[in-house]
Design a protein around this motif. Structure first.
Motif, PDB file in Angstrom:
ATOM      1  N   TYR A 509       0.840  -1.211   0.000  1.00 43.28           N
ATOM      2  CA  TYR A 509       0.000   0.000   0.000  1.00 43.28           C
ATOM      3  C   TYR A 509       0.872   1.257   0.000  1.00 43.28           C
ATOM      4  N   GLN A 510       1.975   1.206   0.736  1.00 45.56           N
ATOM      5  CA  GLN A 510       2.880   2.364   0.765  1.00 45.56           C
ATOM      6  C   GLN A 510       3.511   2.596  -0.603  1.00 45.56           C
ATOM      7  N   GLN A 511       3.834   1.489  -1.302  1.00 42.52           N
ATOM      8  CA  GLN A 511       4.357   1.616  -2.666  1.00 42.52           C
ATOM      9  C   GLN A 511       3.317   2.253  -3.583  1.00 42.52           C
ATOM     10  N   SER A 512       2.067   1.841  -3.414  1.00 46.47           N
ATOM     11  CA  SER A 512       0.987   2.409  -4.221  1.00 46.47           C
ATOM     12  C   SER A 512       0.853   3.902  -3.947  1.00 46.47           C
ATOM     13  N   LEU A 513       0.916   4.277  -2.671  1.00 44.40           N
ATOM     14  CA  LEU A 513       0.767   5.683  -2.295  1.00 44.40           C
ATOM     15  C   LEU A 513       1.934   6.524  -2.798  1.00 44.40           C
ATOM     16  N   SER A 514       3.123   5.920  -2.864  1.00 42.12           N
ATOM     17  CA  SER A 514       4.304   6.661  -3.318  1.00 42.12           C
ATOM     18  C   SER A 514       4.216   7.026  -4.798  1.00 42.12           C
ATOM     19  N   LEU A 515       3.326   6.355  -5.522  1.00 44.18           N
ATOM     20  CA  LEU A 515       3.156   6.646  -6.952  1.00 44.18           C
ATOM     21  C   LEU A 515       2.046   7.655  -7.198  1.00 44.18           C
ATOM     22  N   SER A 516       1.635   8.366  -6.136  1.00 46.32           N
ATOM     23  CA  SER A 516       0.499   9.275  -6.265  1.00 46.32           C
ATOM     24  C   SER A 516       0.798  10.465  -7.165  1.00 46.32           C
ATOM     25  N   TYR A 518       1.873  10.192 -10.103  1.00 52.90           N
ATOM     26  CA  TYR A 518       1.473   9.840 -11.456  1.00 52.90           C
ATOM     27  C   TYR A 518       0.068  10.369 -11.728  1.00 52.90           C
ATOM     28  N   PRO A 519      -0.179  10.907 -12.905  1.00 48.64           N
ATOM     29  CA  PRO A 519      -1.504  11.494 -13.175  1.00 48.64           C
ATOM     30  C   PRO A 519      -2.622  10.467 -13.209  1.00 48.64           C
ATOM     31  N   PHE A 520      -2.282   9.162 -13.375  1.00 49.38           N
ATOM     32  CA  PHE A 520      -3.332   8.166 -13.481  1.00 49.38           C
ATOM     33  C   PHE A 520      -3.676   7.530 -12.135  1.00 49.38           C
ATOM     34  N   ASN A 521      -3.025   7.968 -11.063  1.00 51.28           N
ATOM     35  CA  ASN A 521      -3.328   7.402  -9.746  1.00 51.28           C
ATOM     36  C   ASN A 521      -4.565   8.083  -9.188  1.00 51.28           C
ATOM     37  N   SER A 522      -5.695   7.408  -9.326  1.00 51.18           N
ATOM     38  CA  SER A 522      -6.957   7.980  -8.854  1.00 51.18           C
ATOM     39  C   SER A 522      -7.433   7.320  -7.566  1.00 51.18           C
ATOM     40  N   ILE A 523      -6.574   6.500  -6.946  1.00 52.89           N
ATOM     41  CA  ILE A 523      -7.020   5.682  -5.814  1.00 52.89           C
ATOM     42  C   ILE A 523      -6.358   6.090  -4.515  1.00 52.89           C
ATOM     43  N   ARG A 524      -5.815   7.286  -4.448  1.00 49.47           N
ATOM     44  CA  ARG A 524      -5.060   7.727  -3.278  1.00 49.47           C
ATOM     45  C   ARG A 524      -5.885   7.637  -1.988  1.00 49.47           C
ATOM     46  N   THR A 525      -7.125   8.086  -2.045  1.00 50.08           N
ATOM     47  CA  THR A 525      -7.975   8.061  -0.846  1.00 50.08           C
ATOM     48  C   THR A 525      -8.191   6.632  -0.357  1.00 50.08           C
ATOM     49  N   ALA A 526      -8.457   5.707  -1.277  1.00 47.86           N
ATOM     50  CA  ALA A 526      -8.665   4.313  -0.909  1.00 47.86           C
ATOM     51  C   ALA A 526      -7.397   3.717  -0.307  1.00 47.86           C
ATOM     52  N   THR A 527      -6.253   4.064  -0.864  1.00 45.23           N
ATOM     53  CA  THR A 527      -4.977   3.545  -0.355  1.00 45.23           C
ATOM     54  C   THR A 527      -4.728   4.028   1.064  1.00 45.23           C
ATOM     55  N   GLN A 528      -4.975   5.310   1.309  1.00 52.39           N
ATOM     56  CA  GLN A 528      -4.779   5.850   2.663  1.00 52.39           C
ATOM     57  C   GLN A 528      -5.689   5.153   3.667  1.00 52.39           C
ATOM     58  N   ARG A 529      -6.934   4.870   3.250  1.00 55.32           N
ATOM     59  CA  ARG A 529      -7.864   4.188   4.137  1.00 55.32           C
ATOM     60  C   ARG A 529      -7.398   2.755   4.424  1.00 55.32           C
ATOM     61  N   ARG A 530      -6.894   2.096   3.414  1.00 57.78           N
ATOM     62  CA  ARG A 530      -6.413   0.718   3.610  1.00 57.78           C
ATOM     63  C   ARG A 530      -5.165   0.701   4.499  1.00 57.78           C
ATOM     64  N   ILE A 531      -4.280   1.668   4.331  1.00 54.68           N
ATOM     65  CA  ILE A 531      -3.097   1.748   5.190  1.00 54.68           C
ATOM     66  C   ILE A 531      -3.520   1.927   6.646  1.00 54.68           C
ATOM     67  N   GLN A 532      -4.497   2.797   6.854  1.00 55.02           N
ATOM     68  CA  GLN A 532      -4.990   3.029   8.216  1.00 55.02           C
ATOM     69  C   GLN A 532      -5.564   1.742   8.820  1.00 55.02           C
ATOM     70  N   ASP A 533      -6.329   0.991   8.028  1.00 54.69           N
ATOM     71  CA  ASP A 533      -6.911  -0.270   8.516  1.00 54.69           C
ATOM     72  C   ASP A 533      -5.826  -1.282   8.855  1.00 54.69           C
ATOM     73  N   VAL A 534      -4.809  -1.381   8.010  1.00 55.42           N
ATOM     74  CA  VAL A 534      -3.735  -2.356   8.249  1.00 55.42           C
ATOM     75  C   VAL A 534      -2.924  -1.979   9.489  1.00 55.42           C
ATOM     76  N   VAL A 535      -2.610  -0.683   9.632  1.00 54.05           N
ATOM     77  CA  VAL A 535      -1.847  -0.229  10.819  1.00 54.05           C
ATOM     78  C   VAL A 535      -2.623  -0.524  12.095  1.00 54.05           C
ATOM     79  N   GLU A 536      -3.926  -0.271  12.084  1.00 50.11           N
ATOM     80  CA  GLU A 536      -4.751  -0.570  13.258  1.00 50.11           C
ATOM     81  C   GLU A 536      -4.753  -2.066  13.561  1.00 50.11           C
ATOM     82  N   ALA A 537      -4.818  -2.898  12.507  1.00 50.08           N
ATOM     83  CA  ALA A 537      -4.806  -4.349  12.705  1.00 50.08           C
ATOM     84  C   ALA A 537      -3.474  -4.802  13.261  1.00 50.08           C
ATOM     85  N   ILE A 538      -2.366  -4.214  12.781  1.00 53.12           N
ATOM     86  CA  ILE A 538      -1.034  -4.581  13.287  1.00 53.12           C
ATOM     87  C   ILE A 538      -0.894  -4.174  14.748  1.00 53.12           C
TER      88      ILE A 538
END
Length: 544
Positions: A509-516, A518-538
């Motif tokens: 997810y961090q790799q995905s966010l680091s590519l934000s 790029y003009p075609f990265n339209s999923i930044r919000t979803a990635t941030q939400r998934r990172i938050q969920d994973v950190v909470e689970a860890i």
């Protein structure tokens, strides 16, 4: 008298008629009258197109086109009295002649194409055939004509005009050079028939190639060796202010023009509700009945495939918890049918929409069956994926065939998901993220979607195979370019999170966010939400 004996006697009669008055030239008697050369051949007329030449019909959509091809096929062929020169029955065998078809092909050429053909014939007569006795007459006008036919059909010469028809000459000359080098000149109607088999071989072939290659090294200046041509081009060749262009980019090969075409039609449009689908269907029905160009037909074909794909998932999403079993069964059956219909006239990659639907309806084995079939099609060496294609293999496999056939057999693109339609629940956050910033579609690399679906299906059936699919997804990272990296890492992270590998998922997810950036990265919000969920689970795991 038996039929075979009659044919033999007719062959002998034909030869006896032509030999005293003409020079024997293949199945013909060649001569001249009042300065005009001509060939005369005794033959049988056949009203039927030979089965051995049937594949030629499927190649004739870009050139000469269906109308001319159909006229040629309706006219049949001829049989002439000549056998295989190396065979034991040379004087008893008969050969199929396509002379009438070739006549129609020549007359279907435009002016510039015909000029190129004439230029090659002059060059053959005044340059190539004015060589040593060993190489003289190895090439004939029929070889020249064949090279023009193949060049027109494989390359289509879309930009050929009087200003650059010399470039067309150069394309055909290089094709002849290639054939002589290989010792294979494929017949235009029956390619497996090698027209060099009895003449261009051994030392004669070697000497001919050396001579042609010497001409090739001179470039278009080799045309100066032709007295007829020299008069018209010498001023141009020696004028420092003028140039003759031999850049073959101006005569785009078939694969290049096809890549541009399919990129132009690889688009989707919003169909967000059922009544809009019906409206489009009515419009398509009217358009089909109207006269359309080939490009308009292929564009309509792809848009209709997109519409059917959207309709299938819209119908599925319209079902509610109160829907009865029979109602669900009928709706799913109809959706499956229209998805299969869409795959019949869409891209190869459109098969994955069927796999998505089967996964969405819990039919995992059926989805995996479609995925395996898709893998086989995507593994073909002639596949055009995005802008990447092996030109020679593509031309060999589907050259000259209709755009519709090429699209179904040899073209694939990334998967585009309408951001307002739920295709599979695992990607809803990404679609919503793209929708929030105004994206109509979410584009997913084709192979990423394939391995993602494979992983999702196998995790319900076989854990080992599920892990293998995840490994395939991880190892195929290098295939995803042009901005597809963000969604690729996102999908990899989703799979890792599902397996419980939270640290690996966090990294992805961090790799995905680091590519934000790029003009075609339209999923930044979803990635941030998934990172938050994973950190909470860890953190929750560490706290316990």
């Amino acid at each position: 008298m038996t039929k075979s004996l009659y044919l033999v006697q007719h062959s002998q009669l034909a030869c006896s008629v032509r030999v005293p008055f003409f020079t024997v030239h293949g199945p013909c008697g060649s001569g001249s009258m009042e300065g005009n050369e001509y060939d005369h051949a005794v033959c049988f007329v056949c009203d039927f197109w030979p089965p051995s030449a049937s594949p030629w019909i499927d190649r004739c959509h870009s050139w000469p086109g269906p109308e001319v091809a159909n006229d040629i096929v309706r006219s049949g062929c001829h049989f002439v009295a000549i056998g295989h020169p190396s065979g034991p029955h040379e004087h008893e065998e008969w050969r199929i002649s396509f002379s009438r078809a070739e006549y129609k092909l020549v007359y279907s050429m435009n002016h510039s194409q015909f000029l190129t053909y004439g230029l090659l014939k002059l060059f053959l007569k005044e340059v190539i055939n004015q060589q040593t006795k060993e190489t003289n007459r190895l090439l004939c006008s029929y070889h020249i004509k064949t090279s023009v036919f193949w060049a027109l059909q494989q390359n289509t010469l879309p930009h050929l005009c009087p200003q650059n028809f010399q470039a067309g000459f150069w394309v055909c000359f290089k094709l002849l050079l290639k054939w002589v080098y290989e010792g294979i000149c494929p017949n235009f109607f029956i390619p497996q028939n090698n027209m060099f088999v009895s003449k261009v071989h051994g030392s004669a072939q070697t000497r001919l190639f050396i001579r042609l290659h010497e001409l090739y090294k001179k470039g278009l200046a080799c045309l100066l060796q032709s007295p007829s041509i020299r008069t018209y081009i010498i001023d141009v060749l020696y004028n420092p202010r003028l140039t003759i262009c031999t850049d073959e980019k101006l005569i785009a090969p078939e694969s290049t023009t096809d890549t541009e075409l399919f990129h132009a039609i690889d688009e989707t449009f919003g169909i967000r509700c059922h009544h809009v689908c019906i409206k489009y269907l009515v419009a398509v029905q009217h358009l089909i009945l109207s006269p359309l160009t080939e490009y308009q037909n292929i564009k309509l074909q792809k848009l209709t495939a997109n519409m059917f794909q959207h309709m299938a998932f819209i119908l599925k999403n319209m079902q509610t918890n109160t829907s009865g079993n029979k109602e669900i069964y009928v709706a799913d059956k109809n959706s499956s049918y229209i998805l299969k219909l869409a795959a019949k006239f869409g891209f190869v990659s459109d098969l994955l929409y069927i796999a998505m639907f089967y996964y969405k309806t819990l039919r995992y084995m059926e989805a995996l069956s479609v995925i395996e079939m898709t893998k086989v099609k995507l593994a073909q060496p002639y596949l055009m994926y995005g802008g990447r294609v092996d030109r020679e293999r593509y031309t060999e496999a589907v050259g000259g065939q209709s755009w519709s056939t090429k699209m179904r057999q040899a073209v694939a693109f990334d998967i585009r998901l309408d951001t307002k339609i739920c295709f599979i629940s695992e990607l809803i956050p990404e679609q919503q993220s793209a929708l929030q910033i105004g994206y109509i579609t979410l584009s997913i690399p084709m192979f990423a979607m394939l391995h993602f679906l494979e992983f999702l299906c196998y995790r319900h059936i076989d854990g080992t195979l599920s892990q293998a699919a995840l490994d395939d997804l991880h190892h195929a990272q290098g295939r995803y370019v042009n901005g597809g990296g963000a969604i690729y890492w996102e999908i990899l992270g989703i799979c890792q999170q599902i397996t419980g590998n939270l640290q690996a998922a966090l990294y992805s997810y961090q790799q995905s966010l680091s590519l934000s950036h790029y003009p075609f990265n339209s999923i930044r919000t979803a990635t941030q939400r998934r990172i938050q969920d994973v950190v909470e689970a860890i953190n929750e795991l560490y706290n316990h």
